[in-house]
Design a protein around this motif. Structure first.
Motif, PDB file in Angstrom:
ATOM      1  N   LEU A   1       9.537  -3.880   2.129  1.00 19.88           N
ATOM      2  CA  LEU A   1       8.553  -3.525   0.983  1.00 19.88           C
ATOM      3  C   LEU A   1       8.063  -1.950   1.264  1.00 19.88           C
ATOM      4  O   LEU A   1       7.985  -1.344   0.315  1.00 19.88           O
ATOM      5  CB  LEU A   1       7.332  -4.379   0.822  1.00 19.88           C
ATOM      6  N   GLU A   2       7.878  -1.730   2.535  1.00 16.52           N
ATOM      7  CA  GLU A   2       7.503  -0.178   2.987  1.00 16.52           C
ATOM      8  C   GLU A   2       8.611   0.665   2.828  1.00 16.52           C
ATOM      9  O   GLU A   2       8.399   2.258   3.020  1.00 16.52           O
ATOM     10  CB  GLU A   2       6.790  -0.451   4.307  1.00 16.52           C
TER      11      GLU A   2
ATOM     12  N   LYS B   1       0.763  -1.287  -0.020  1.00 14.37           N
ATOM     13  CA  LYS B   1      -0.002  -0.256  -0.010  1.00 14.37           C
ATOM     14  C   LYS B   1       0.828   1.196   0.044  1.00 14.37           C
ATOM     15  O   LYS B   1       1.714   1.572   0.903  1.00 14.37           O
ATOM     16  CB  LYS B   1      -0.974   0.236   1.104  1.00 14.37           C
ATOM     17  N   GLY B   2       0.736   1.983  -1.018  1.00 17.02           N
ATOM     18  CA  GLY B   2       1.750   3.329  -0.927  1.00 17.02           C
ATOM     19  C   GLY B   2       2.729   3.217  -2.042  1.00 17.02           C
ATOM     20  O   GLY B   2       3.296   4.229  -2.378  1.00 17.02           O
ATOM     21  N   TYR B   3       3.072   1.899  -2.435  1.00 13.95           N
ATOM     22  CA  TYR B   3       4.163   1.864  -3.197  1.00 13.95           C
ATOM     23  C   TYR B   3       3.840   1.033  -4.489  1.00 13.95           C
ATOM     24  O   TYR B   3       3.269   0.036  -4.348  1.00 13.95           O
ATOM     25  CB  TYR B   3       5.427   1.214  -2.522  1.00 13.95           C
ATOM     26  N   THR B   4       4.188   1.405  -5.590  1.00 12.91           N
ATOM     27  CA  THR B   4       4.059   0.637  -7.031  1.00 12.91           C
ATOM     28  C   THR B   4       5.406   0.510  -7.700  1.00 12.91           C
ATOM     29  O   THR B   4       6.435   1.021  -7.508  1.00 12.91           O
ATOM     30  CB  THR B   4       2.991   1.445  -7.783  1.00 12.91           C
ATOM     31  N   TYR B   5       5.173  -0.498  -8.660  1.00 14.00           N
ATOM     32  CA  TYR B   5       6.367  -0.451  -9.698  1.00 14.00           C
ATOM     33  C   TYR B   5       5.817  -0.875 -11.138  1.00 14.00           C
ATOM     34  O   TYR B   5       4.457  -1.046 -11.163  1.00 14.00           O
ATOM     35  CB  TYR B   5       7.182  -1.739  -9.355  1.00 14.00           C
ATOM     36  N   SER B   6       6.628  -0.884 -11.897  1.00 13.16           N
ATOM     37  CA  SER B   6       6.109  -1.080 -13.618  1.00 13.16           C
ATOM     38  C   SER B   6       6.651  -2.492 -13.615  1.00 13.16           C
ATOM     39  O   SER B   6       7.542  -3.098 -13.617  1.00 13.16           O
ATOM     40  CB  SER B   6       7.061  -0.297 -14.188  1.00 13.16           C
ATOM     41  N   LEU B   7       5.578  -3.493 -14.354  1.00 18.17           N
ATOM     42  CA  LEU B   7       5.744  -4.568 -14.781  1.00 18.17           C
ATOM     43  C   LEU B   7       6.661  -4.814 -15.861  1.00 18.17           C
ATOM     44  O   LEU B   7       7.748  -5.962 -15.936  1.00 18.17           O
ATOM     45  CB  LEU B   7       4.442  -5.208 -15.289  1.00 18.17           C
TER      46      LEU B   7
ATOM     47  N   TYR C   1      17.578  -7.743  -1.254  1.00 18.90           N
ATOM     48  CA  TYR C   1      16.508  -7.004   0.214  1.00 18.90           C
ATOM     49  C   TYR C   1      15.654  -7.828   0.612  1.00 18.90           C
ATOM     50  O   TYR C   1      15.175  -9.074  -0.296  1.00 18.90           O
ATOM     51  CB  TYR C   1      15.853  -5.913  -0.498  1.00 18.90           C
ATOM     52  N   SER C   2      15.268  -7.791   1.827  1.00 14.94           N
ATOM     53  CA  SER C   2      14.018  -8.749   2.366  1.00 14.94           C
ATOM     54  C   SER C   2      12.901  -8.540   1.629  1.00 14.94           C
ATOM     55  O   SER C   2      12.771  -7.277   1.075  1.00 14.94           O
ATOM     56  CB  SER C   2      14.007  -8.185   3.626  1.00 14.94           C
ATOM     57  N   VAL C   3      11.985  -9.492   1.289  1.00 16.47           N
ATOM     58  CA  VAL C   3      10.607  -9.208   0.798  1.00 16.47           C
ATOM     59  C   VAL C   3       9.546  -9.245   1.948  1.00 16.47           C
ATOM     60  O   VAL C   3       8.288  -9.043   1.582  1.00 16.47           O
ATOM     61  CB  VAL C   3      10.306 -10.445  -0.329  1.00 16.47           C
TER      62      VAL C   3
ATOM     63  N   LEU D   1      11.137  -2.395  -5.026  1.00 12.67           N
ATOM     64  CA  LEU D   1      11.832  -3.364  -4.373  1.00 12.67           C
ATOM     65  C   LEU D   1      11.765  -4.847  -5.267  1.00 12.67           C
ATOM     66  O   LEU D   1      12.774  -5.025  -5.632  1.00 12.67           O
ATOM     67  CB  LEU D   1      11.577  -3.676  -2.906  1.00 12.67           C
ATOM     68  N   PHE D   2      10.797  -4.891  -5.820  1.00 11.11           N
ATOM     69  CA  PHE D   2      10.713  -6.301  -6.451  1.00 11.11           C
ATOM     70  C   PHE D   2      11.609  -6.135  -7.925  1.00 11.11           C
ATOM     71  O   PHE D   2      12.054  -7.038  -8.482  1.00 11.11           O
ATOM     72  CB  PHE D   2       9.281  -6.622  -7.056  1.00 11.11           C
TER      73      PHE D   2
END
Length: 296
Positions: A194-195, A131-137, A187-189, A200-201
């Motif tokens: 993640l926050e 929640k609050g973080y996004t990424y691009s596929l 990084y840890s998942v 991160l992914f």
């Protein structure tokens, strides 16, 4: 503190996190973040710890880990004393009777044990990490053409914490392509990480392949490595037919993540999972459990 939803009891529970104090310190304190960027996220750190977990010296950790996290060994093929190292225990195989697979071709099933978030009608440039973080596929797999077919489709994120069964499986019968490997950090998942780490992914080591399924179209599998994960091991044979529930691979020591992308209008996700995902709350699932259905 990580709250998740237990579908069986219909209650919210708190996850017993392995190394919780360490994670909170590393990802929250100035000194910890400095160590994270200079040492912990590097391949060498995870490789060294992975080597220790594969050695006989680590065998003494097994019984302590089982006891601390209340792992039911009756569900697995081997007993605690059978394992030669901690990694040997970590990649333990579950009994088929312990994870009944929904074989109905119209049922969408969980690919493994863990906590899931699921989203429908996704925007490829704003896939939700947490929640609050996004990424691009497109950035996640570095392939625009492969990514484009999942616009407005479904994203399912399965997080495997260190206490979970760490093998992952095919959700349907079909044929899977070769695996594409992308180098990255470690990084840890865990949600704590993640926050703290945007995209991160897209930063971590990851592997991806296209599974041409019989009932759900082309499914994109993305396996994401994490801190202390020595390896992502693919055990399937590319371009050869597999059956629903067949093993695709496994992770060596550490928490890890598998992300699935489904094309639009192929499936729908169960409402309880979707509603909790909108609130940023994961749902606990077991491999083979029904989590949605095909759109006919």
């Amino acid at each position: 503190m990580i709250k998740y939803y237990n579908r069986k009891t219909k209650n919210y529970e708190i996850e017993n996190v392995a190394g919780e104090k360490y994670l909170n310190w590393i990802y929250s304190s100035p000194v910890g973040m400095s160590l994270l960027e200079t040492i912990v996220k590097k391949k060498l750190f995870s490789s060294l710890y992975g080597s220790y977990c594969s050695s006989s010296l680590s065998r003494k950790k097994v019984n302590q880990f089982i006891k601390e996290f209340n792992i039911n060994m009756d569900e697995y093929e081997n007993n605690a004393e059978d394992f030669k190292s901690f990694n040997d225990f970590f990649i333990r195989k579950v009994k088929k009777t312990s994870r009944p697979m929904d074989m109905n071709k119209n049922s969408l099933v969980a690919l493994g044990d863990g906590k899931i978030l699921a989203y429908e009608n996704i925007d490829l440039d704003k896939v939700i990490q947490v929640k609050g973080y996004t990424y691009s596929l497109r950035e996640l797999i570095n392939d625009n053409d492969a990514a484009n077919k999942y616009e407005n489709g479904i994203c399912i994120v399965l997080r495997l914490c260190p206490t979970d069964y760490h093998r992952f499986h095919f959700i349907d019968s079909g044929i899977c392509s070769e695996t594409n490997k992308i180098k990255g950090h470690y990084y840890s998942v865990n949600p704590v990480a993640l926050e703290k780490v945007p995209r991160l992914f897209c930063e971590n080591k990851r592997e991806w392949s296209i599974f041409h399924s019989d009932n759900f179209g082309d499914v994109l599998y993305v396996e994401v490595g994490a801190t202390c994960v020595g390896s992502i091991i693919q055990t399937y044979s590319p371009n050869q037919r597999v059956e629903r529930g067949s093993e695709k691979g496994y992770f060596k020591f550490g928490g890890s993540t598998v992300i699935l992308f489904l094309e639009p209008n192929k499936a729908s996700i169960d409402e309880d999972i979707l509603n909790h995902s909108k609130e940023g709350i994961e749902t606990a699932v077991l491999m083979g459990e029904t989590i949605g259905k095909v759109i006919l």
